[in-house]
Design an enzyme around this catalytic site. Structure first.
Site, PDB file in Angstrom:
ATOM      1  N   HIS A 162       0.827  -1.200   0.000  1.00  0.00           N
ATOM      2  CA  HIS A 162       0.000   0.000   0.000  1.00  0.00           C
ATOM      3  C   HIS A 162       0.867   1.258   0.000  1.00  0.00           C
ATOM      4  O   HIS A 162       0.552   2.249  -0.675  1.00  0.00           O
ATOM      5  CB  HIS A 162      -0.917  -0.015   1.225  1.00  0.00           C
ATOM      6  CG  HIS A 162      -1.801   1.178   1.343  1.00  0.00           C
ATOM      7  ND1 HIS A 162      -1.756   2.025   2.418  1.00  0.00           N
ATOM      8  CD2 HIS A 162      -2.737   1.682   0.511  1.00  0.00           C
ATOM      9  CE1 HIS A 162      -2.634   2.989   2.260  1.00  0.00           C
ATOM     10  NE2 HIS A 162      -3.240   2.808   1.110  1.00  0.00           N
ATOM     11  N   GLU A 186       2.029   1.810  -3.485  1.00  0.00           N
ATOM     12  CA  GLU A 186       0.943   2.354  -4.314  1.00  0.00           C
ATOM     13  C   GLU A 186       0.911   3.881  -4.218  1.00  0.00           C
ATOM     14  O   GLU A 186       0.784   4.582  -5.230  1.00  0.00           O
ATOM     15  CB  GLU A 186      -0.396   1.759  -3.888  1.00  0.00           C
ATOM     16  CG  GLU A 186      -1.600   2.330  -4.627  1.00  0.00           C
ATOM     17  CD  GLU A 186      -2.816   2.534  -3.734  1.00  0.00           C
ATOM     18  OE1 GLU A 186      -3.321   3.679  -3.667  1.00  0.00           O
ATOM     19  OE2 GLU A 186      -3.242   1.556  -3.095  1.00  0.00           O
ATOM     20  N   GLU A 224      -4.228   8.234   7.030  1.00  0.00           N
ATOM     21  CA  GLU A 224      -5.228   7.359   6.411  1.00  0.00           C
ATOM     22  C   GLU A 224      -5.603   6.217   7.349  1.00  0.00           C
ATOM     23  O   GLU A 224      -6.788   5.872   7.504  1.00  0.00           O
ATOM     24  CB  GLU A 224      -4.686   6.817   5.091  1.00  0.00           C
ATOM     25  CG  GLU A 224      -5.666   5.945   4.332  1.00  0.00           C
ATOM     26  CD  GLU A 224      -5.097   5.398   3.038  1.00  0.00           C
ATOM     27  OE1 GLU A 224      -5.841   4.698   2.312  1.00  0.00           O
ATOM     28  OE2 GLU A 224      -3.911   5.651   2.746  1.00  0.00           O
TER      29      GLU A 224
END
Length: 452
Positions: A68, A71, A148
């Site tokens: 992640h 990404e 996040e």
């Protein structure tokens, strides 16, 4: 097109026609890159995705959260473009671009007008092949990802979902959170993420899928040129990476009950068991079972929990599946005072479906619901692009709408009953987030244990 089309990894060129006269083609470049397209007559836009068959389950200790993290970083600049350049490329043409990290793959995608497809190919190829992983950007993005994760931790629905996967799947890699934890993100080094990048972003790992207004030969030519520009030699010979093993292994339950105290208005509850794999022959029966139990406003859970008793606003079931494991879960959000009754009722409805089966009317309604939803979803090029990706990476076959509907139509009441009996015998887990305690869910746990 009749039946499903296999996607063997040793066949360089494939071509066939899907429902609606859509031309589907696949080309495997000598270096192992796979390119799949579905040309939709009359389309004026296209969705293109660059897939790498690596997800959170593939991370090694010390690398948790790297997939992640990477990404995010691929949007932060390449040897040819800054982060702003990448954003402007799509904003300037009204396009959409984003990425998703999943448990078994990562996808970078864009939706653009047909005339902007060359730009999308160039930018996405550049991101995939030539990210600089700038050290300053790395630290900036570390902070973004921590925010996040904090946001997700503040969302009780997200939090209970993570705990539910851990409870059902235990130590299986699929049980880990996709984004890692705050601790793992604080500790992961740029070197670890860079190693993850070098090890998994290679030609033989790359799958490119596009749907809509897509001329296949032109796309292959543009991808070949873009990869060559990045130094990914397209004439070198390499076989595509093998697909994952689809044999489901034994799972050890993480916990029977997990309750996280939060001073919020509702208790978010998930109840469920291990499910079936993505390639299991019973996946259509699972679709029917899920639709009957909690797949819509006419489902048993919605009617019993919400409509008849008014115990919850949101209540449903779901059945995610992966290469070698799956889950079947039932969700509800309700006030703390109702949490015990709601959880007990969800378990009871699950067991009632297994003991009594479903009716002919429920079977017909579920088939209509699933068939209609499948047909409507294919009006969107995003769905078609994703179908190509999942077909190539996970399933090893392309199942067209007509074939999918035919397989669904073959599901019988007996098929659903047999699957329900199998599922209900599996170890059940309960996860909850809210103002509640373990004792509230004792009755639901006992109901499951007694029935099993």
């Amino acid at each position: 097109m009749n039946g499903a089309v296999g996607l063997p990894l040793d066949v360089q060129e494939l071509a066939f026609t899907a429902t609606g006269d859509c031309a589907v083609r696949r080309t495997i470049l000598p270096n192992g890159v796979r390119i799949l397209t579905e040309h939709v007559p009359g389309a004026r836009s296209a969705t293109i995705g660059f897939w790498v068959a690596v997800g959170s389950r593939d991370e090694l200790p010390g690398h948790f959260g790297s997939t992640h993290f990477l990404e995010h970083l691929l949007f932060k600049g390449t040897t040819r473009r800054s982060a702003l350049d990448i954003a402007v490329s799509f904003d300037a043409v009204g396009g959409e671009h984003n990425a998703m990290t999943a448990k078994e793959y990562t996808c970078y995608y864009a939706k653009i007008r047909d005339k902007d497809l060359p730009m999308a190919v160039d930018v996405l190829c550049d991101m995939i092949t030539s990210s600089v992983l700038d050290p300053d950007e790395f630290e900036t993005e570390r902070g973004v990802i921590l925010e996040e994760l904090a946001m997700a931790d503040d969302d009780p629905a997200d939090l209970v979902n993570e705990r539910f996967f851990e409870a059902v799947l235990g130590e299986h890699p699929l049980g880990r959170p996709i984004g890692g934890s705050a601790k793992s993100i604080r500790e992961v080094s740029r070197d670890a993420v860079a190693e993850h990048y070098r090890s998994n972003y290679r030609p033989q790992d790359l799958v490119i899928t596009a749907a809509g207004a897509v001329p296949h030969d032109e796309l292959v030519s543009r991808v070949t040129a873009a990869l060559a520009k990045a130094g990914w030699v397209t004439t070198a010979h390499a076989a595509p990476v093998a697909r994952r093993d689809t044999a489901g292994g034994a799972l050890e339950r993480g916990s029977a009950l997990t309750v996280i105290q939060r001073p919020i208005e509702q208790v978010n509850i998930l109840v469920g068991v291990p499910g079936i794999t993505a390639t299991d022959d019973r996946k259509n029966a699972m679709g029917v079972l899920n639709a009957v139990l909690g797949g819509g406003m006419s489902s048993r859970l919605f009617q019993e929990v919400r409509e008849k008793r008014g115990l919850a606003y949101s209540v449903y079931s779901f059945a995610p599946s992966y290469s070698d494991a799956g889950l079947f879960g039932l969700y509800a959000g309700c006030s703390p005072a109702k949490a015990g009754a709601v959880s007990e009722l969800m378990v009871a409805e699950f067991h009632r479906l297994a003991s009594d089966g479903i009716t002919a009317d429920e079977l017909a309604r579920a088939k209509g619901q699933l068939g209609g939803a499948s047909a409507l979803a294919l009006e969107d090029s995003d769905t078609r692009m994703s179908r190509l990706g999942r077909s190539e990476i996970t399933l090893g076959e392309f199942v067209d709408l007509d074939e999918a509907l035919a397989r669904l139509e073959r599901v019988t009441i007996g098929d659903v009953a047999e699957l329900a009996l199998d599922l209900v015998a599996r170890p059940l887990s309960i996860a909850a987030v809210g103002s509640s305690d373990d004792g509230v869910f004792a009755a639901a746990s006992e109901t499951s244990a007694t029935a099993a």
